[in-house]
Scaffold this motif. Structure first.
Motif, PDB file in Angstrom:
ATOM      1  N   THR A  35       0.817  -1.219   0.000  1.00  0.00           N
ATOM      2  CA  THR A  35       0.000   0.000   0.000  1.00  0.00           C
ATOM      3  C   THR A  35       0.847   1.264   0.000  1.00  0.00           C
ATOM      4  O   THR A  35       0.364   2.330   0.376  1.00  0.00           O
ATOM      5  N   SER A  36       2.106   1.152  -0.421  1.00  0.00           N
ATOM      6  CA  SER A  36       2.955   2.341  -0.345  1.00  0.00           C
ATOM      7  C   SER A  36       4.108   2.299  -1.338  1.00  0.00           C
ATOM      8  O   SER A  36       4.477   1.248  -1.843  1.00  0.00           O
ATOM      9  N   THR A  54       1.407   6.844   0.563  1.00  0.00           N
ATOM     10  CA  THR A  54       0.510   5.773   0.990  1.00  0.00           C
ATOM     11  C   THR A  54      -0.764   5.846   0.157  1.00  0.00           C
ATOM     12  O   THR A  54      -1.326   6.925  -0.012  1.00  0.00           O
ATOM     13  N   THR A  56      -4.554   3.723  -1.260  1.00  0.00           N
ATOM     14  CA  THR A  56      -5.592   2.743  -0.986  1.00  0.00           C
ATOM     15  C   THR A  56      -6.197   2.323  -2.317  1.00  0.00           C
ATOM     16  O   THR A  56      -5.791   2.797  -3.371  1.00  0.00           O
ATOM     17  N   THR A  60      -7.009  -5.584  -2.491  1.00  0.00           N
ATOM     18  CA  THR A  60      -5.561  -5.738  -2.357  1.00  0.00           C
ATOM     19  C   THR A  60      -4.849  -5.513  -3.680  1.00  0.00           C
ATOM     20  O   THR A  60      -3.810  -4.846  -3.731  1.00  0.00           O
ATOM     21  N   LYS A  63      -4.791  -1.769  -4.621  1.00  0.00           N
ATOM     22  CA  LYS A  63      -3.845  -1.045  -3.763  1.00  0.00           C
ATOM     23  C   LYS A  63      -2.416  -1.243  -4.259  1.00  0.00           C
ATOM     24  O   LYS A  63      -1.654  -0.277  -4.391  1.00  0.00           O
ATOM     25  N   ALA A  67       0.279   1.491  -5.867  1.00  0.00           N
ATOM     26  CA  ALA A  67       1.648   1.683  -5.377  1.00  0.00           C
ATOM     27  C   ALA A  67       2.646   1.528  -6.521  1.00  0.00           C
ATOM     28  O   ALA A  67       3.609   2.305  -6.635  1.00  0.00           O
TER      29      ALA A  67
END
Length: 125
Positions: A35-36, A54, A56, A60, A63, A67
């Motif tokens: 997530t980053s 970061t 969202t 999954t 996300k 990233a």
């Protein structure tokens, strides 16, 4: 120096008057997480510091995709700033606000009303 202006973003919103500046020539590593995006750089004091984006998404996979998109986008910008042959030597490259970063990097948050870019924080000396 080849400076990039980074506006702080917190809780999915721009934070007024909180810009920081990063010398793109001091970037040492970039790591994409679930997530980053973490960008390591060497500070003026010689310490390893971080710029952390970061994100969202709807699930999954979205996300992680966000990233990865941020990593591709920021790597391109940093490379262009460093290799600009003087284009940015007298000018700071401004990443822009949350909406601009989201659009430029192509971030997604399927079926959501909020921004996929949650936070941008630069650690400094």
């Amino acid at each position: 120096m080849h400076l990039i202006k980074i506006n702080k973003i917190d809780s999915s919103a721009d934070v007024a008057n909180t810009a920081s500046y990063l010398d793109a020539t001091q970037i040492t590593a970039m790591v994409v997480g679930a997530t980053s995006l973490t960008v390591d750089y060497t500070s003026a004091a010689g310490a390893v510091k971080e710029l952390v984006f970061t994100v969202t998404g709807n699930d999954t996979a979205e996300k992680l995709l966000n990233a990865q998109k941020l990593g591709d986008w920021f790597a391109l910008i940093a490379t262009q700033v460093v290799n600009s042959n003087g284009m940015h030597l007298n000018k700071v490259f401004d990443l822009g606000n949350q909406a601009k970063i989201t659009a430029d990097a192509g971030l997604l948050f399927t079926d959501a009303a909020t921004e996929p870019l949650v936070r941008v924080v630069l650690s400094v000396d």
